[in-house]
Design a protein around this motif. Structure first.
Motif, PDB file in Angstrom:
ATOM      1  N   MET A  20       0.791  -1.432  -0.209  1.00 30.09           N
ATOM      2  CA  MET A  20      -0.085  -0.007   0.056  1.00 30.09           C
ATOM      3  C   MET A  20       0.681   1.408  -0.156  1.00 30.09           C
ATOM      4  SD  MET A  20      -3.568   0.096   1.160  1.00 30.09           S
ATOM      5  CE  MET A  20      -4.137   0.990  -0.188  1.00 30.09           C
ATOM      6  N   LEU A  58       1.232   3.666  -2.772  1.00 31.38           N
ATOM      7  CA  LEU A  58       0.991   5.310  -2.796  1.00 31.38           C
ATOM      8  C   LEU A  58       2.225   6.239  -3.156  1.00 31.38           C
ATOM      9  CD1 LEU A  58      -0.698   8.000  -1.944  1.00 31.38           C
ATOM     10  CD2 LEU A  58       0.287   7.223   0.381  1.00 31.38           C
ATOM     11  N   LEU A  92      -4.413  -0.313  -6.934  1.00 27.40           N
ATOM     12  CA  LEU A  92      -5.607   0.443  -6.357  1.00 27.40           C
ATOM     13  C   LEU A  92      -5.120   1.883  -6.703  1.00 27.40           C
ATOM     14  CD1 LEU A  92      -7.024  -0.745  -3.128  1.00 27.40           C
ATOM     15  CD2 LEU A  92      -8.179  -0.200  -4.465  1.00 27.40           C
ATOM     16  N   PHE A  93      -4.329   2.282  -6.467  1.00 32.31           N
ATOM     17  CA  PHE A  93      -2.915   3.421  -6.384  1.00 32.31           C
ATOM     18  C   PHE A  93      -2.700   3.821  -8.385  1.00 32.31           C
ATOM     19  CE2 PHE A  93      -2.739   2.959  -2.123  1.00 32.31           C
ATOM     20  CZ  PHE A  93      -2.990   4.226  -1.972  1.00 32.31           C
ATOM     21  N   TYR A 124      -6.328   4.260   2.201  1.00 35.84           N
ATOM     22  CA  TYR A 124      -6.566   4.472   1.522  1.00 35.84           C
ATOM     23  C   TYR A 124      -7.500   5.613   1.547  1.00 35.84           C
ATOM     24  CZ  TYR A 124      -9.220   2.362  -2.890  1.00 35.84           C
ATOM     25  OH  TYR A 124      -9.928   2.572  -3.789  1.00 35.84           O
ATOM     26  N   ALA A 168      -6.234   8.656   1.074  1.00 28.60           N
ATOM     27  CA  ALA A 168      -5.216   9.176   0.293  1.00 28.60           C
ATOM     28  C   ALA A 168      -6.619   8.806  -1.164  1.00 28.60           C
ATOM     29  CB  ALA A 168      -4.319   8.082  -0.433  1.00 28.60           C
ATOM     30  N   VAL A 169      -6.909   8.113  -1.490  1.00 30.31           N
ATOM     31  CA  VAL A 169      -8.689   8.099  -2.653  1.00 30.31           C
ATOM     32  C   VAL A 169      -9.621   8.950  -1.909  1.00 30.31           C
ATOM     33  CG1 VAL A 169      -9.659   6.787  -4.413  1.00 30.31           C
ATOM     34  CG2 VAL A 169      -7.044   5.823  -3.043  1.00 30.31           C
ATOM     35  N   SER A 193      -1.375  10.906   4.574  1.00 27.96           N
ATOM     36  CA  SER A 193      -1.898   9.830   3.835  1.00 27.96           C
ATOM     37  C   SER A 193      -0.025   9.176   3.424  1.00 27.96           C
ATOM     38  CB  SER A 193      -2.661   9.463   2.937  1.00 27.96           C
ATOM     39  OG  SER A 193      -1.826  10.126   2.019  1.00 27.96           O
TER      40      SER A 193
END
Lengths: 269, 274
Positions: A117, A121, A212-213, B230, B233-234, B242
């Motif tokens: 994760m 990011l 996801l990112f 998550y 950030a998103v 984040s």
């Protein structure tokens, strides 16, 4: 008398936990396979009736088939990139006695300890800062980095077992470096390469945190699609997808076993 | 050395540089990247919610790793005592979940734990439960799913270290009249502890960061570090916070892994010296 009682209790406990553990390992996969053939519309177990309707439904679901194809392409690209770059690096590092080789080895292994994760990011932040737009290419880049540690370890282990005398022999008999690499080194480390490609492919195909990112709106990958579906509802089509993935993985495992002696690679890790 | 250069270049650009950027961005006060400060870290450590999210996540990893350890040892003991056929079967059963996609494994647990799932159906039909229990979207359900999903990571290193154990030691203890339980506690366990710790660390790190299983089996009400990052950030697009969350999480996990690893190596030296 007392000792044999203690021994029997001990064996009983060991046996019971082992039985439970092995059942625990097998049951979920088996249950998914069974439920994917349900004739009903819910995930009720045991299924009220049997059919192939969810597999048929799956083939007609463009919104699942397309991400699946994207995932296959991304995983293939990430596997090739990490195998070529990582394989070359593993060969280079294994023969080196320099201190920098240790440092590089630690660097190449570090994506394994970093939470995926956080890595996803951080790469996204860099792309944002540099004004690079997300695409399938940015996704492949991220996946390549997280696949590299497996290649470094497994190919590295094969290189360690390689007898350097064989290389010296080949070179002193007049073979060129490239010819030696192709005809001596490569066949001898083939097992490590095949096994690491298999693991790298699965790692990329399965990855969610990085995707996801790093995936843009057009590059939707399968695990994220399934995750999104399951967050919303308990869709039986996911069982059919799972069935397909389980069967394909088993087929892949058989191939990796035949061409690469996969289980021995795992055992020696 | 030369063949390692392309990968080194790739890692500098796509791994080292991003980590530097992550540290840098976490030091800004706003998402517009104005004013350097430690505001994000002060915010984290003065926010009881964030701290609870972090401790819950660490606790989850520790709990899952401990239970997998208790299940893995008996499996490894049976493996070592078995013949070739049984060994192949156990290896296959261990590899099976390792090779099936995480989403699939997590999905399996949604099926098992659901209202109409096997566990509820079995308990109701046996008359043990009066009404279907809520298993999905609970902490216990999530722990159970993670135990199964991460068990292979524990079983493989424990089996490996049991295989390397000198069989003469256990035979000597047996010959001197020790019970099997006593042999396990005084001979097998101390000598295979490094393998167990290696497995514990693998499972700890994997369970603490298992975003998919945490969000799907734990549900929306259990917030752990991965989904916190998550969200920030998103969802909120708060990049500095984040980034700080990611760093704190990374340091917490790797800190525990390295500290435990160092303790374990000191222990091994102690055993060798004795």
């Amino acid at each position: 008398m007392q000792r044999s009682l203690i021994d029997r209790v001990y064996s009983g406990i060991i046996g019971a936990i082992t039985g439970f553990g092995l059942l625990l390992l097998l049951a979920p996969t088996l249950v998914v396979l069974i439920i994917s053939f349900t004739g009903g519309v819910t995930l009720k177990f045991p299924p009220p009736s049997w059919s192939l309707r969810w597999y048929v439904d799956l083939l007609q679901s463009q919104e699942i088939v397309e991400p699946a194809l994207t995932s296959l392409k991304v995983a293939t690209a990430a596997t090739i990139l990490s195998a070529v770059l990582g394989g070359a690096a593993a060969l280079g590092l294994a023969r080196s006695r320099l201190k920098i080789a240790r440092v590089l080895d630690a660097l190449f292994m570090s994506p394994m300890v970093l939470p995926a994760m956080a890595f996803g990011l951080s790469l996204l932040l860099v792309f944002n800062l540099l004004g690079i737009r997300l695409s399938a290419a940015t996704l492949v880049l991220g996946h390549t980095i997280i696949c590299v540690p497996f290649v470094i370890r497994m190919v590295g282990a094969s290189v360690q077992q390689l007898d350097p005398v064989l290389i010296t022999c080949s070179l002193s008999l007049g073979a060129g470096r490239w010819y030696t690499f192709r005809r001596v080194t490569l066949p001898l480390i083939r097992r490590g390469i095949v096994a690491s490609c298999f693991v790298a492919f699965l790692t990329s195909f399965d990855n969610v945190p990085v995707s996801l990112f790093l995936a843009d709106a057009r590059t939707e990958v399968l695990p994220i699609k399934l995750w999104a579906i399951l967050e919303g509802s308990l869709d039986v089509r996911v069982a059919a997808v799972s069935g397909v993935i389980v069967l394909l993985t088993l087929a892949g495992l058989v191939c990796a076993e035949i061409f690469g002696g996969f289980s021995r690679q795992i055992g020696s890790r | 050395m030369l063949p390692a250069v392309p990968l080194a270049a790739l890692f500098l650009a796509a791994f080292v540089l991003p980590l530097i950027a992550l540290v840098a961005i976490s030091l800004f006060r706003t998402s517009q990247f104005e004013e350097l400060s430690l505001a994000q870290y002060v915010r984290f450590f003065s926010d009881p919610f964030s701290i609870k999210v972090l401790t819950d996540t660490i606790w989850l990893g520790a709990e899952v790793a401990l239970v997998t350890l208790i299940i893995a040892y008996p499996i490894a003991l049976v493996y070592v005592a078995s013949g070739q056929l049984m060994r192949t079967l156990i290896t296959f059963l261990i590899m099976l979940p390792l090779l099936t996609s995480t989403v699939v494994r997590t999905f399996a647990w949604i099926v098992l734990l659901g209202r109409d799932g096997i566990i509820n159906t079995a308990m109701l039909s046996l008359g043990l439960w009066q009404a279907p229990a809520r298993l999905l979207y609970t902490w216990e359900g999530m722990v159970l799913a993670l135990i199964q999903i991460q068990l292979p990571l524990m079983a493989l290193p424990v089996i490996n270290s049991l295989l390397r154990l000198d069989g003469n030691l256990t035979r000597a203890a047996e010959g001197l009249g020790a019970s099997r339980a006593r042999i396990f506690v005084t001979v097998i366990l101390p000598l295979t502890l490094p393998g167990a710790i290696a497995g514990w660390l693998l499972v700890f790190a994997a369970a603490a960061t298992a975003f998919i299983t945490q969000t799907l089996v734990g549900g929306g009400r259990i917030i752990l570090m991965a989904s916190h990052i998550y969200q920030q950030a998103v969802g909120v697009q708060d990049w500095p916070f984040s980034a700080a969350l990611s760093l704190i999480f990374t340091l917490a996990v790797t800190g525990i892994v390295f500290a435990t690893g160092a303790l374990s190596r000191r222990y091994v030296r102690g055993v060798d010296a004795a």
